[in-house]
Design a protein around this motif. Structure first.
Motif, PDB file in Angstrom:
ATOM      1  N   GLY A  11       0.829  -1.207   0.000  1.00 32.28           N
ATOM      2  CA  GLY A  11       0.000   0.000   0.000  1.00 32.28           C
ATOM      3  C   GLY A  11       0.859   1.250   0.000  1.00 32.28           C
ATOM      4  O   GLY A  11       2.017   1.227   0.402  1.00 32.28           O
ATOM      5  N   PHE A  14       1.769   6.676  -3.226  1.00 35.56           N
ATOM      6  CA  PHE A  14       2.335   6.651  -4.576  1.00 35.56           C
ATOM      7  C   PHE A  14       2.103   7.996  -5.280  1.00 35.56           C
ATOM      8  O   PHE A  14       1.490   8.080  -6.326  1.00 35.56           O
ATOM      9  CB  PHE A  14       1.766   5.470  -5.383  1.00 35.56           C
ATOM     10  N   HIS A  21      10.083   2.173  -4.857  1.00 32.58           N
ATOM     11  CA  HIS A  21       8.909   1.305  -4.641  1.00 32.58           C
ATOM     12  C   HIS A  21       9.044   0.034  -5.484  1.00 32.58           C
ATOM     13  O   HIS A  21       8.819  -1.081  -5.011  1.00 32.58           O
ATOM     14  CB  HIS A  21       7.605   1.994  -5.088  1.00 32.58           C
ATOM     15  N   ILE A 133      10.499  -3.586   5.237  1.00 30.17           N
ATOM     16  CA  ILE A 133      11.701  -3.454   4.412  1.00 30.17           C
ATOM     17  C   ILE A 133      12.532  -2.263   4.878  1.00 30.17           C
ATOM     18  O   ILE A 133      11.993  -1.256   5.323  1.00 30.17           O
ATOM     19  CB  ILE A 133      11.355  -3.321   2.909  1.00 30.17           C
ATOM     20  N   MET A 185      17.805   2.697  -1.509  1.00 25.47           N
ATOM     21  CA  MET A 185      17.627   3.728  -2.550  1.00 25.47           C
ATOM     22  C   MET A 185      16.990   4.915  -1.852  1.00 25.47           C
ATOM     23  O   MET A 185      15.850   4.823  -1.391  1.00 25.47           O
ATOM     24  CB  MET A 185      16.689   3.217  -3.657  1.00 25.47           C
ATOM     25  N   ALA A 189       8.872  10.126  -2.775  1.00 30.73           N
ATOM     26  CA  ALA A 189       7.944  10.914  -3.588  1.00 30.73           C
ATOM     27  C   ALA A 189       8.100  12.399  -3.248  1.00 30.73           C
ATOM     28  O   ALA A 189       7.971  13.265  -4.120  1.00 30.73           O
ATOM     29  CB  ALA A 189       6.518  10.438  -3.334  1.00 30.73           C
ATOM     30  N   THR A 190       8.407  12.683  -1.992  1.00 33.26           N
ATOM     31  CA  THR A 190       8.611  14.088  -1.580  1.00 33.26           C
ATOM     32  C   THR A 190       9.762  14.705  -2.371  1.00 33.26           C
ATOM     33  O   THR A 190       9.668  15.835  -2.858  1.00 33.26           O
ATOM     34  CB  THR A 190       8.931  14.166  -0.066  1.00 33.26           C
TER      35      THR A 190
HETATM   36  P1  ATP Z   1       6.263  10.605   0.498  1.00 32.21           P
HETATM   37  O1  ATP Z   1       7.659  11.122   0.254  1.00 32.21           O
HETATM   38  O2  ATP Z   1       5.196  11.395  -0.199  1.00 32.21           O
HETATM   39  O3  ATP Z   1       5.976  10.426   1.969  1.00 32.21           O
HETATM   40  P2  ATP Z   1       7.048   7.866  -0.160  1.00 32.21           P
HETATM   41  O4  ATP Z   1       8.165   7.985  -1.136  1.00 32.21           O
HETATM   42  O5  ATP Z   1       7.385   7.518   1.253  1.00 32.21           O
HETATM   43  O6  ATP Z   1       6.145   9.182  -0.201  1.00 32.21           O
HETATM   44  P3  ATP Z   1       4.697   6.176  -0.139  1.00 32.21           P
HETATM   45  O7  ATP Z   1       3.735   6.041  -1.248  1.00 32.21           O
HETATM   46  O8  ATP Z   1       4.273   6.938   1.048  1.00 32.21           O
HETATM   47  O9  ATP Z   1       6.052   6.830  -0.766  1.00 32.21           O
HETATM   48  O10 ATP Z   1       5.277   4.774   0.287  1.00 32.21           O
HETATM   49  C1  ATP Z   1       4.622   3.537   0.091  1.00 32.21           C
HETATM   50  C2  ATP Z   1       5.446   2.471   0.790  1.00 32.21           C
HETATM   51  O11 ATP Z   1       6.736   2.372   0.175  1.00 32.21           O
HETATM   52  C3  ATP Z   1       5.707   2.770   2.283  1.00 32.21           C
HETATM   53  O12 ATP Z   1       5.621   1.543   3.005  1.00 32.21           O
HETATM   54  C4  ATP Z   1       7.130   3.302   2.274  1.00 32.21           C
HETATM   55  O13 ATP Z   1       7.797   3.091   3.505  1.00 32.21           O
HETATM   56  C5  ATP Z   1       7.766   2.481   1.151  1.00 32.21           C
HETATM   57  N1  ATP Z   1       8.876   3.204   0.537  1.00 32.21           N
HETATM   58  C6  ATP Z   1       8.819   4.386  -0.108  1.00 32.21           C
HETATM   59  N2  ATP Z   1      10.039   4.763  -0.535  1.00 32.21           N
HETATM   60  C7  ATP Z   1      10.905   3.802  -0.135  1.00 32.21           C
HETATM   61  C8  ATP Z   1      12.329   3.629  -0.246  1.00 32.21           C
HETATM   62  N3  ATP Z   1      13.109   4.555  -0.817  1.00 32.21           N
HETATM   63  N4  ATP Z   1      12.885   2.498   0.269  1.00 32.21           N
HETATM   64  C9  ATP Z   1      12.093   1.567   0.892  1.00 32.21           C
HETATM   65  N5  ATP Z   1      10.739   1.689   1.045  1.00 32.21           N
HETATM   66  C10 ATP Z   1      10.153   2.785   0.540  1.00 32.21           C
END
Ligand code: ATP
Length: 222
Positions: A11, A14, A21, A133, A185, A189-190
């Motif tokens: 989830g 995104f 991801h 993870i 990595m 998304a931010t």
């Molecule tokens: P934002 O920066 O907007 O908070 P985000 O990059 O964390 O977004 P999400 O859609 O909130 O992305 O994350 C979905 C899932 O993917 C979450 O469980 C998050 O922890 C995981 N995730 C996101 N980016 C990474 C990453 N670089 N490495 C490992 N897990 C990630």
């Protein structure tokens, strides 16, 4: 869908989907021999603030991002309800729809540590297998701060320093918690939204199709 299988549930908001991801989902699927990973974009995430692309745009970007990978699918289950996207409800519903399958909820370390702020975290931890993870800059020893996990600082740091790619520990409710090291990595998304807001390139941080979609729809530009 096959009548019985091992399915990862991934989830997220995104906003937008990116390579961290996709790579993490690929590594988890291979490592745990999943038959598929279901990406589940949140329709109306209760805790996310800031600029959001529309739910439909985020869903469409995830569809584009996963279409080349036979292990990946997208679920629009959260778009069937018009309320806030509570994972507790979504997971319960998915369990009812997949009574024959083994379901695993995949969370980044940051998201798992935040679960204490989610709606009804206990029922999430009770109802489903959890896979956490690694995600930089977090460390596995950060799990010692979770009220839900049984892990000593010592065993967390042994795991962190070892070459092991997976580690199994216990939740306080007795269920097991699987921790997986995936290729670090430092993409979020931010970061992508901020780069776009500053008029900078986002090339190679996410699939080209998603990048083109963002550009042609003027998403996240300030
Ligand atoms: P934002 O920066 O907007 O908070 P985000 O990059 O964390 O977004 P999400 O859609 O909130 O992305 O994350 C979905 C899932 O993917 C979450 O469980 C998050 O922890 C995981 N995730 C996101 N980016 C990474 C990453 N670089 N490495 C490992 N897990 C990630």
């Amino acid at each position: 869908m096959k009548s019985s299988g091992r399915i990862g549930l991934f989830g997220g908001t995104f906003n937008p989907v990116h390579y961290a991801h996709l790579r993490a989902a690929e590594e988890v699927a291979r490592s745990l021999m999943f038959d598929k990973v279901l990406f589940i974009p949140a329709h109306n995430p209760p805790l996310k603030k800031g600029v959001l692309a529309s739910p439909e745009e985020r869903l469409q970007m995830v569809r584009m991002a996963v279409e080349d990978n036979p292990l990946f699918e997208v679920s629009d289950i959260e778009f069937e309800r018009n309320e806030l996207s509570y994972s507790a409800y979504t997971l319960k519903e998915l369990k009812e729809r997949h009574p024959e399958d083994d379901l695993y909820f995949i969370l980044g370390l940051d998201a798992f540590l935040d679960i204490v702020n989610w709606y009804d975290p206990e029922s999430i931890l009770e109802c489903i297998n959890l896979v956490v993870i690694s995600r930089p800059p977090g460390h596995i020893k950060d799990l010692t701060s979770s009220p839900f996990v049984e892990i000593s600082a010592e065993s967390a740091s042994i795991f962190e320093r070892s070459s092991l790619s997976r580690y199994e520990t216990k939740l306080k409710n007795g269920n097991s918690l699987l921790v997986l090291n995936v290729t670090p990595m430092n993409i979020s998304a931010t970061l992508i939204r901020n780069l776009l807001g500053d008029g900078k390139s986002i090339k190679y941080l996410l699939p080209e199709k998603v990048e083109s979609f963002i550009m042609s729809n003027g998403l996240y530009a300030r």
